[in-house]
Design a protein around this motif. Sequence first.
Motif, mmCIF file in Angstrom:
data_model
loop_
_atom_site.group_PDB
_atom_site.id
_atom_site.type_symbol
_atom_site.label_atom_id
_atom_site.label_comp_id
_atom_site.label_asym_id
_atom_site.label_seq_id
_atom_site.Cartn_x
_atom_site.Cartn_y
_atom_site.Cartn_z
ATOM 1 N N VAL A 23 0.929 -1.192 -0.093
ATOM 2 C CA VAL A 23 -0.026 0.059 -0.139
ATOM 3 C C VAL A 23 0.802 1.294 -0.030
ATOM 4 N N GLY A 24 0.314 1.984 -0.837
ATOM 5 C CA GLY A 24 1.392 3.498 -1.052
ATOM 6 C C GLY A 24 0.957 4.562 -0.581
ATOM 7 N N SER A 25 1.447 5.599 -0.109
ATOM 8 C CA SER A 25 0.855 6.862 0.439
ATOM 9 C C SER A 25 1.492 7.839 -0.454
ATOM 10 N N GLY A 26 0.657 8.576 -1.244
ATOM 11 C CA GLY A 26 1.038 9.379 -2.171
ATOM 12 C C GLY A 26 -0.120 9.750 -3.203
ATOM 13 N N ARG A 27 0.043 10.945 -3.628
ATOM 14 C CA ARG A 27 -0.793 11.221 -4.561
ATOM 15 C C ARG A 27 -0.900 10.795 -6.024
ATOM 16 N N THR A 28 0.314 10.387 -6.582
ATOM 17 C CA THR A 28 0.504 9.704 -7.739
ATOM 18 C C THR A 28 1.029 8.370 -7.802
ATOM 19 N N PHE A 29 0.568 7.378 -6.925
ATOM 20 C CA PHE A 29 0.694 6.146 -6.921
ATOM 21 C C PHE A 29 0.924 5.324 -8.042
ATOM 22 N N GLY A 30 -0.304 5.771 -8.889
ATOM 23 C CA GLY A 30 -0.216 5.187 -10.213
ATOM 24 C C GLY A 30 0.870 5.252 -11.224
ATOM 25 N N ASP A 31 1.877 6.134 -11.032
ATOM 26 C CA ASP A 31 2.761 6.757 -12.026
ATOM 27 C C ASP A 31 3.971 5.777 -11.378
ATOM 28 N N TYR A 32 3.921 5.158 -10.399
ATOM 29 C CA TYR A 32 5.275 4.459 -9.987
ATOM 30 C C TYR A 32 5.399 2.955 -10.373
ATOM 31 N N ALA A 33 6.419 2.408 -10.896
ATOM 32 C CA ALA A 33 6.568 1.126 -11.078
ATOM 33 C C ALA A 33 6.783 0.524 -9.579
ATOM 34 N N ILE A 34 6.202 -0.619 -9.321
ATOM 35 C CA ILE A 34 6.411 -1.088 -8.008
ATOM 36 C C ILE A 34 7.054 -2.662 -8.054
ATOM 37 N N GLY A 35 8.163 -2.742 -7.437
ATOM 38 C CA GLY A 35 8.924 -3.997 -7.599
ATOM 39 C C GLY A 35 8.630 -4.998 -6.263
#
Length: 120
Positions: A23-35
């Motif tokens: 779970v991410g905290s931030g306004r632009t979570f969808g922009d991040y690649a998650i590994g």
Amino acid sequence: EIQLVASGGGMVQPGGSLRLSCVGSGRTFGDYAIGWFRQAPGKEREYVSCISGTDGSTYYEDWVKGRFTVSRDNAKSTVYLQMSSLKPEDTGVYYCAAGNYYCTGPFNDWGQGTQVTVSS
């Protein structure tokens, strides 16, 4: 730029399944690649899987052999790692980490990790 919390680990028998969440905290979570990465006792941390922040492309380390599936729900700011047919050698601390858009790295922001134990 983003804080991540990994959860969902636990103890499971060989052949069992677990679903990990990041779970991410931030306004632009969808922009991040998650590994996803893991570290077994006494071993170096190794790469497991990644989902991109551009088109949601997924990538897996060769040894996964179709057992793991990474997905994301940006409305919930969550990335999942569904693990099945688990083996004792899958035991370790699993970490999620965020990079910019693509799964090429670097991964700059790391969650705290969640323990996965596969044992009879």
